[in-house]
Scaffold this motif. Structure first.
Motif, PDB file in Angstrom:
ATOM      1  N   LYS A 132      70.105  -2.497 110.087  1.00 13.25           N
ATOM      2  CA  LYS A 132      71.545  -2.272 110.125  1.00 13.25           C
ATOM      3  C   LYS A 132      71.874  -0.871 110.622  1.00 13.25           C
ATOM      4  O   LYS A 132      71.249   0.108 110.218  1.00 13.25           O
ATOM      5  N   LYS A 133      72.894  -0.763 111.481  1.00  6.59           N
ATOM      6  CA  LYS A 133      73.439   0.519 111.925  1.00  6.59           C
ATOM      7  C   LYS A 133      74.919   0.548 111.566  1.00  6.59           C
ATOM      8  O   LYS A 133      75.593  -0.479 111.561  1.00  6.59           O
ATOM      9  N   GLU A 261      72.716   2.231 120.970  1.00  3.28           N
ATOM     10  CA  GLU A 261      73.259   1.180 121.840  1.00  3.28           C
ATOM     11  C   GLU A 261      72.417  -0.089 121.836  1.00  3.28           C
ATOM     12  O   GLU A 261      72.763  -1.063 122.489  1.00  3.28           O
ATOM     13  N   GLY A 262      71.302  -0.071 121.108  1.00  9.89           N
ATOM     14  CA  GLY A 262      70.458  -1.252 121.042  1.00  9.89           C
ATOM     15  C   GLY A 262      69.185  -1.164 121.858  1.00  9.89           C
ATOM     16  O   GLY A 262      68.490  -2.168 122.045  1.00  9.89           O
ATOM     17  N   PHE A 301      63.107  -2.129 125.685  1.00 10.16           N
ATOM     18  CA  PHE A 301      63.869  -3.350 125.455  1.00 10.16           C
ATOM     19  C   PHE A 301      65.328  -2.982 125.228  1.00 10.16           C
ATOM     20  O   PHE A 301      65.630  -1.907 124.717  1.00 10.16           O
ATOM     21  N   PHE A 302      66.225  -3.908 125.596  1.00 10.81           N
ATOM     22  CA  PHE A 302      67.646  -3.665 125.383  1.00 10.81           C
ATOM     23  C   PHE A 302      68.268  -4.899 124.729  1.00 10.81           C
ATOM     24  O   PHE A 302      68.391  -5.957 125.335  1.00 10.81           O
ATOM     25  N   ARG A 303      68.597  -4.747 123.477  1.00  6.78           N
ATOM     26  CA  ARG A 303      69.232  -5.802 122.690  1.00  6.78           C
ATOM     27  C   ARG A 303      68.462  -7.130 122.767  1.00  6.78           C
ATOM     28  O   ARG A 303      69.056  -8.195 122.888  1.00  6.78           O
ATOM     29  N   GLU A 304      67.163  -7.018 122.700  1.00 11.95           N
ATOM     30  CA  GLU A 304      66.312  -8.205 122.737  1.00 11.95           C
ATOM     31  C   GLU A 304      66.148  -8.773 121.327  1.00 11.95           C
ATOM     32  O   GLU A 304      66.191  -8.034 120.334  1.00 11.95           O
ATOM     33  N   GLU A 305      65.938 -10.061 121.219  1.00 14.43           N
ATOM     34  CA  GLU A 305      65.615 -10.657 119.942  1.00 14.43           C
ATOM     35  C   GLU A 305      64.230 -10.184 119.499  1.00 14.43           C
ATOM     36  O   GLU A 305      63.354  -9.893 120.330  1.00 14.43           O
ATOM     37  N   MET A 306      64.046 -10.132 118.203  1.00 12.68           N
ATOM     38  CA  MET A 306      62.811  -9.590 117.660  1.00 12.68           C
ATOM     39  C   MET A 306      61.581 -10.334 118.183  1.00 12.68           C
ATOM     40  O   MET A 306      60.580  -9.706 118.570  1.00 12.68           O
ATOM     41  N   GLN A 307      61.629 -11.657 118.231  1.00 19.19           N
ATOM     42  CA  GLN A 307      60.462 -12.430 118.646  1.00 19.19           C
ATOM     43  C   GLN A 307      60.101 -12.133 120.099  1.00 19.19           C
ATOM     44  O   GLN A 307      58.922 -12.091 120.454  1.00 19.19           O
ATOM     45  N   ARG A 308      61.105 -11.904 120.932  1.00 16.31           N
ATOM     46  CA  ARG A 308      60.846 -11.560 122.334  1.00 16.31           C
ATOM     47  C   ARG A 308      60.114 -10.217 122.429  1.00 16.31           C
ATOM     48  O   ARG A 308      59.199 -10.052 123.255  1.00 16.31           O
ATOM     49  N   VAL A 309      60.482  -9.268 121.595  1.00 17.62           N
ATOM     50  CA  VAL A 309      59.805  -7.969 121.583  1.00 17.62           C
ATOM     51  C   VAL A 309      58.347  -8.140 121.176  1.00 17.62           C
ATOM     52  O   VAL A 309      57.429  -7.593 121.813  1.00 17.62           O
TER      53      VAL A 309
END
Length: 334
Positions: A132-133, A261-262, A301-309
């Motif tokens: 959380k931010k 910014e993500g 990475f930019f605002r990627e879903e966790m699983q994609r990372v």
């Protein structure tokens, strides 16, 4: 002084000199002491408010009389019965007379305004869990973006002549300019002082270093040993908590503060750095089976879903992964 309360500070000769800005040595001492004792901020602010109340509420005619009495008293030789080596005799004399005069003003004010209580500082404490931010706006118009796994403490309203807050973790600050009220971020043994600027502070605990990265304006960073660095835009201060060493370097703004910014940016990062960043951003613990001490990773990475990372990191490092109860287990490919 660690056990002082507001009234004790308000009656301390050197603190009064600091409050009146009448002695550079006292000012320097108390500014440093306050920065290194953030746990006493409530009492310090209360003491300043007490002195504000006493001085400002004294009727002008009586205040001028007290000033003249003080001048005459200071012109008279004084031999104090007890004198601490750290205090100057004229400061002790001034404090006695000033306190007597100001107390009279307080009694006058209370009789005239019995329903008005002394100002009390209300502190706000905000904490973010992993994943959380939060964006916060302070009473002076400054904004703070608080990162995950971080806590910030700040006055609901800035009353004193210093805008001081405390941070544990990481935050990005956009400080409203006010040349009369320095903005100070206290992170353990390191303090960052500004008038108006944008900068990132990372001070997660436990950690072996604290970083202050300046994007705009100018800041001064000081440690408990009173070592100081002045930063210009694009410069970063690194404070090693174990060695107390304070150094200056350049930094990549996207890698340092892109989190707000993500962005998730790694540059030759070891496993611990990668795991902590993923845990803070997504709230998942990352566990590497049979860790390799030379493990390093570069990627963004930019605002990627966790699983994609995780998939990208696993592919790059030849790993397989499983996810169970908010834990990610990484293993070498067989």
């Amino acid at each position: 002084m660690e056990h002082y309360q507001a009234e004790d500070f308000a009656a301390e000769a050197s603190f009064i000199a600091y409050y009146l800005k009448s002695d550079p040595e006292a000012v320097a001492f108390w500014e440093h002491w306050i920065r290194t004792h953030p746990e006493k901020l409530d009492e310090i602010v209360a003491a300043e408010n007490l002195l504000d109340l006493l001085a400002l509420r004294l009727p002008s005619e009586e205040f001028e009389q007290e000033k003249e009495r003080m001048r005459q008293y200071l012109d008279t030789p004084v031999i104090p019965h007890i004198q601490r080596s750290s205090r100057k005799p004229w400061l002790a004399a001034a404090s006695v007379l000033l306190i007597l005069g100001l107390v009279g003003g307080l009694l006058y004010f209370n009789r005239s305004n019995p329903s008005v209580p002394p100002a009390k500082v209300e502190w706000v404490h905000h904490s973010n869990p992993n994943g959380k931010k939060t964006r916060l706006t302070l009473s002076d118009g400054s904004t703070v973006i608080l990162n995950a796994a971080s806590t910030i403490h700040y006055p609901k309203t800035f009353h004193s002549n210093v805008r001081e807050i405390r941070l544990e973790g990481e935050a990005f600050f956009s400080v409203a300019h006010d040349s009369t009220k320095p903005f100070i971020v206290q992170t353990g043994e390191l303090s960052t002082s500004v008038l108006g600027t944008e900068f990132n502070v990372s001070a997660y605990s436990p950690a072996d270093q604290v970083t202050v990265s300046l994007h705009r304006g100018k800041v001064q960073v000081e440690n408990a040993l009173r070592q100081r660095l002045v930063l210009m835009p694009g410069q970063q201060a690194i404070f090693q908590t174990t060695t107390q060493k304070l150094t200056r370097t350049s930094f990549d703004s996207l890698a340092v503060s892109g989190w707000k910014e993500g962005y998730l940016v790694f540059k030759n990062a070891d496993f611990k750095t990668v795991a902590q960043a993923i845990e803070r951003m997504y709230g998942y613990e990352v566990i590497l089976k049979n860790p390799n001490p030379t493990w390093h990773y570069t990627g963004s990475f930019f605002r990627e879903e966790m699983q994609r990372v995780i998939e990208n990191i696993s592919f790059s490092k030849h790993l397989t992964y499983t996810i169970h109860h908010r834990k990610i287990y990484l293993s070498a490919e067989k």
